[in-house]
Design a protein around this motif. Structure first.
Motif, PDB file in Angstrom:
ATOM      1  N   ALA A 294     -10.941  -3.384  -9.172  1.00  0.00           N
ATOM      2  CA  ALA A 294     -10.363  -4.706  -8.927  1.00  0.00           C
ATOM      3  C   ALA A 294     -11.245  -5.771  -9.560  1.00  0.00           C
ATOM      4  CB  ALA A 294     -10.222  -4.969  -7.427  1.00  0.00           C
TER       5      ALA A 294
ATOM      6  N   VAL B 218      -5.667  -5.354 -10.030  1.00  0.00           N
ATOM      7  CA  VAL B 218      -6.095  -4.035  -9.583  1.00  0.00           C
ATOM      8  C   VAL B 218      -5.529  -2.977 -10.513  1.00  0.00           C
ATOM      9  CG1 VAL B 218      -6.115  -2.413  -7.661  1.00  0.00           C
ATOM     10  CG2 VAL B 218      -6.152  -4.849  -7.206  1.00  0.00           C
ATOM     11  N   THR B 219      -6.375  -2.013 -10.864  1.00  0.00           N
ATOM     12  CA  THR B 219      -5.942  -0.815 -11.571  1.00  0.00           C
ATOM     13  C   THR B 219      -6.281   0.382 -10.691  1.00  0.00           C
ATOM     14  OG1 THR B 219      -6.224  -1.784 -13.771  1.00  0.00           O
ATOM     15  CG2 THR B 219      -6.225   0.606 -13.617  1.00  0.00           C
ATOM     16  N   ILE B 220      -5.284   1.184 -10.358  1.00  0.00           N
ATOM     17  CA  ILE B 220      -5.459   2.302  -9.433  1.00  0.00           C
ATOM     18  C   ILE B 220      -5.083   3.578 -10.170  1.00  0.00           C
ATOM     19  CG2 ILE B 220      -4.878   3.213  -7.154  1.00  0.00           C
ATOM     20  CD1 ILE B 220      -3.864   0.330  -6.530  1.00  0.00           C
TER      21      ILE B 220
ATOM     22  N   GLU C 212       0.814  -1.215   0.000  1.00  0.00           N
ATOM     23  CA  GLU C 212       0.000   0.000   0.000  1.00  0.00           C
ATOM     24  C   GLU C 212       0.850   1.269   0.000  1.00  0.00           C
ATOM     25  OE1 GLU C 212      -3.670   2.014  -0.203  1.00  0.00           O
ATOM     26  OE2 GLU C 212      -2.999  -0.005  -0.658  1.00  0.00           O
TER      27      GLU C 212
ATOM     28  N   SER D 224      -8.760   6.081  -7.162  1.00  0.00           N
ATOM     29  CA  SER D 224      -9.850   5.165  -7.514  1.00  0.00           C
ATOM     30  C   SER D 224      -9.245   3.815  -7.846  1.00  0.00           C
ATOM     31  CB  SER D 224     -10.645   5.698  -8.710  1.00  0.00           C
ATOM     32  OG  SER D 224      -9.826   5.746  -9.863  1.00  0.00           O
ATOM     33  N   LYS D 225      -9.891   2.772  -7.372  1.00  0.00           N
ATOM     34  CA  LYS D 225      -9.360   1.426  -7.523  1.00  0.00           C
ATOM     35  C   LYS D 225     -10.421   0.544  -8.162  1.00  0.00           C
ATOM     36  CE  LYS D 225      -6.938  -0.312  -4.216  1.00  0.00           C
ATOM     37  NZ  LYS D 225      -6.510  -0.865  -2.920  1.00  0.00           N
TER      38      LYS D 225
END
Length: 833
Positions: free
Chosen positions: A447, A428-430, A396, A444-445
């Motif tokens: 998943a 995951v795309t953040i 994180e 924004s995440k």
């Protein structure tokens, strides 16, 4: 365009997004690009970032020119309007210091000033302190009529300026502005007074603006206070530049943020401010100049100015109405898009979460609830480590650091934890969430669960590894080649090259005629191609020819690989080198031929010898029978005719002679019967075993009628054998059983069968004398006995006859026994059905 994660309602989303909107030039990168955001949410004037340095550089330039004018006595550099006030030497020096302080700073708010080096902060504080002190000293001189002798310390003022009370001293308005501006620079350097600095900058700008208006309209009282010196025109202009630079550097830039934002208020302000600031000045100046020229009187001029102002503001109001209407239409469209997007986000199965840069969850859609098991009320407001396993907590901070830099983390595969403690594989795309100024305020995440894909990838990796291992093993131990449907070689392994002695480049693109030895016939090759072109596997042995002309044999399997239409797309040939085996087989064939010839010769010799032996045995047996009968007959005649005349000892001798002759006769008979078995041809027929055994028992009768014998005859399955010879087997086995149980009362003889390893086994079992199994190998030999003649009579040929008959039938015979515990004899016959 990067969308933030939409919370449960559009209003919540608007509050979430706008609550963090604070203008911060640090969100604009060095190349002048703001962070991603919608077009109306980006700053419209990125060039504003460089204005403090530009204003500082201009201030330094003008101040330096004025100092040059003083040093070189150039009047046009000291004053831009002849006959009016000049910029004093100490005023120019303060402007140079102020311009340098502005030029050294990063043009942003609190974050920028906080991020500069110590020498930059020191320049702000040092320059600001000197400037503020200079302004304060001059104000004190004016207020208390002091003369600290700093006014003409460097140069003495001459000309019209000498008529004022203190010709080298800066005006009170100039000293006042330097005091405020210097104080603002000090506050910037010590990172204090974030709310005071804008007001200080605005005050400096307002005083300077009044001086500019005074010069423009010719109102001397706006830039001069008698009897003190006046504020020079270029001094007023430089104060405007310094005030603007200070405002752009101050931490609190709320008004400037609104002005530069893409929101309706900023757009409206950018349309109104230029007109509101410039047009009244222009029309006022025109009105004044028209009246001075005599074009109209005072009343007409005021009316004309009023009409012009009303017209201008009416046009501005109408224009603003239209602009606000267009903005409202765009806002409603954006709200509709946001609602649609919110509905999509809320209903999608993909997990969509938003969070602050501190990791606090701010929105939670249905997909997140479905994946992780937490409801929105349980997740929103909690920190994102709620979903991260202990061994993944270090991920994180790394992700947040990238988001702070405005970077996007795409398709990051990791493991997350559900509410029930189970783990789930996710991709995951953040993306960073930015405010209207382009500053990153959250993330924004999105998943997606990839557990099935991970399992499939694991299986695929295992399969690929297995295939790789199989290929490696195949390449290690086999000769492999792949050809296309036209028979052209597309792949060969090292073993193929080694055995054929061709290089890989020499083989690829060729067909297999390159290794053809002309040994396989054309019909053989046609059959091979006919088989594999039909999609069937072909297997066979082929003799090939290597590059050096040597021959080698390979055991070949050709497997066709079919396409979707069922036609072969390639052929994989797997070969094993069997050259040595072929050579060994050839040697074995030669040896076998030679051996067969020798065996045939020896067999013929043995057959001749057997025939001669059998003939001799038969002849000897036949010739011995006549003398033995004579001995027995004459011994009996002597006993009958002269027995009474012989003494007892003589009679006993005659009985011994007669018994020996009878035993010798029995032995000759058994030997004759044994030799006859070799000459007698087998005549196999179906045999009823039950009937054959009963007939044998009837013929045996009861040689010892005073004995108690228990016969246990079980049902016997039929068999296929020579009935005459098989009857001899049953006769010998049953005779032995009755003979060796003579001392048992009752004597038990059991006749039965069993199945052993799929074969039918017949047996005769008794409770007689038995024997020691250590001597079982002598049991079936000719004339071999395990008991004394005085105990049990016999010639020792009976079991040898049994074994010879069973072996001629293709079966086997064996015995199991223990001393004084009985014996059991077993035998099988071939094809007993």
């Amino acid at each position: 365009m990067n969308y933030p994660i939409i919370p449960s309602s559009g209003a919540d989303f608007e509050r979430e997004f706008t609550s963090a909107e604070k203008l911060d030039f640090s969100s604009i990168s060095e190349n002048g690009k703001a962070g991603a955001g919608s077009r109306q949410d980006r700053p419209h004037f990125r060039w504003v970032r460089g204005l403090p340095r530009l204003f500082g550089a201009l201030t330094v330039l003008v101040g330096a020119l004025v100092l040059l004018g003083w040093w070189g006595d150039i009047g046009s550099l000291r004053t831009i309007l002849p006959g009016l006030a000049s910029m004093k030497f100490n005023t120019a020096l303060c402007f140079v210091l102020a311009g340098l302080a502005l030029s050294f700073q990063q043009p942003s708010g609190a974050s920028s000033v906080a991020g500069v080096g110590g020498w930059r902060r020191a320049s702000l504080v040092g320059c600001g302190a000197i400037i503020a002190a200079m302004g304060l000293v001059n104000l004190a001189e004016h207020a208390f009529s002091w003369d600290l002798r700093i006014d003409q310390l460097f140069f003495r003022v001459a000309g019209t300026e000498a008529l004022v009370a203190f010709p080298g001293r800066m005006s009170p308005a100039t000293a006042f502005n330097f005091f405020l501006g210097g104080t603002a620079l000090c506050l910037l350097g010590v990172r204090r007074g974030g709310r005071v600095i804008p007001w200080l900058a605005l005050t400096v700008g307002l005083v300077a603006f009044l001086a500019v208006i005074g010069y423009l309209y010719g109102v001397h009282s706006l830039y001069a206070i008698q009897p003190f010196s006046s504020m020079a025109a270029h001094t007023a202009v430089l104060f405007l530049l310094v005030a603007a630079g200070l405002y752009l550097l101050c931490p609190d830039q709320t008004l400037l943020e609104m002005l530069l934002s893409g929101r309706p208020a900023g757009v409206l302000a950018r349309h109104l401010l230029p007109t509101s600031l410039i047009m009244p000045v222009v029309f006022g100046w025109l009105r004044l100049k028209g009246q001075e020229a005599g074009w109209y009187d005072l009343s007409f001029g005021v009316a004309l100015l009023t009409l012009s102002s009303v017209t201008i503001f009416l046009v501005l109001v109408v224009g603003c109405m239209r602009m606000i209407e267009r903005a409202d239409i765009e806002r409603r469209k954006a709200e509709q898009i946001n609602r649609q997007f919110a509905a999509i986000v809320a209903s999608t199965d993909d997990t969509i979460i938003s969070k602050t840069l501190d990791g606090v969850i701010t929105s939670w859609n249905f997909g997140a609830e479905k994946m992780f098991g937490y409801s929105a009320s349980e997740a929103v407001g909690h920190r994102i480590p709620l979903l991260i396993p202990e061994d993944r907590r270090d991920e994180e901070p790394m992700i947040i650091e990238k988001i702070r830099r405005g970077e996007r983390v795409s398709h990051y595969e990791t493991v997350r934890q559900r509410k029930d403690g189970s783990l789930v594989d996710v991709s995951v795309t953040i993306s960073p969430i930015r405010n209207s100024a382009g500053k990153v305020v959250g993330a924004s995440k999105i998943a997606r669960e990839i557990t099935d894909r991970k399992m499939a990838e694991g299986k695929l990796k295992a399969s690929l590894k297995e295939i790789g291992d199989l290929k490696a093993a195949l390449d290690e131990h086999a000769i492999v080649a792949i050809t296309n449907p036209q028979g052209r070689i597309t792949y060969v392994n090292d073993k193929f090259c080694a055995i054929s002695k061709y290089g890989r480049e020499e083989l690829l693109g060729q067909d297999h005629r390159i290794i053809n030895s002309s040994h396989p016939s054309k019909a053989f090759i046609r059959d091979l191609w006919s088989t594999i072109t039909r999609g069937r596997v072909w297997h066979g042995e082929i003799k090939n020819k290597a590059k050096d002309g040597s021959f080698y044999w390979v055991d070949t399997t050709i497997v066709p690989f079919l396409d979707d239409t069922g036609k072969p797309r390639q052929y994989v040939a797997i070969r094993a080198d069997i050259t040595e085996r072929k050579r060994a087989e050839e040697t074995v064939r030669e040896l076998n031929a030679e051996l067969e010839q020798r065996v045939a010769e020896r067999t013929a010799q043995l057959a001749d010898a057997n025939r001669e032996l059998e003939a001799f045995s038969y002849s000897v047996s036949h010739d011995l029978r006549a003398p033995l009968r004579s001995v027995d007959g004459f011994s009996q005649a002597v006993m009958e005719d002269f027995g009474s005349q012989l003494p007892e000892e003589g009679q006993r001798y005659l009985r011994i002679i007669r018994l020996g002759a009878q035993k010798m006769g029995a032995l000759v008979d058994d030997l004759l019967a044994f030799s006859r078995l070799g000459r007698q041809a087998l005549s196999k027929h179906p045999v009823d075993m039950n009937r054959l055994v009963r007939a044998t028992l009837e013929e045996l009768g009861s040689p010892w009628p005073d004995r108690l014998v228990e016969l246990r005859l079980n049902d016997l399955p039929p068999g296929r054998a020579d009935p005459v010879l098989l009857k001899q087997v049953w006769t010998n086995l049953l005779s032995n059983a009755l003979k060796y149980t003579r001392n048992r009362s009752p004597a038990v003889v059991e006749i039965g069968h069993k199945t052993e390893k799929g074969a039918m086994v017949y047996y005769v079992r008794d409770n007689g004398a038995g024997f020691d199994m250590r001597y079982a190998d002598k049991l079936f030999g000719v004339f071999q006995r395990l008991h004394r003649m005085e105990d049990y009579e016999g010639t020792g040929v009976g079991l040898a006859i049994v074994q010879r008959v069973i072996h001629r039938h293709g079966g086997r015979v064996w015995a199991e026994a223990a001393p004084e515990q009985g014996a059991a004899f077993y035998f099988t016959i071939e094809n007993q059905s």
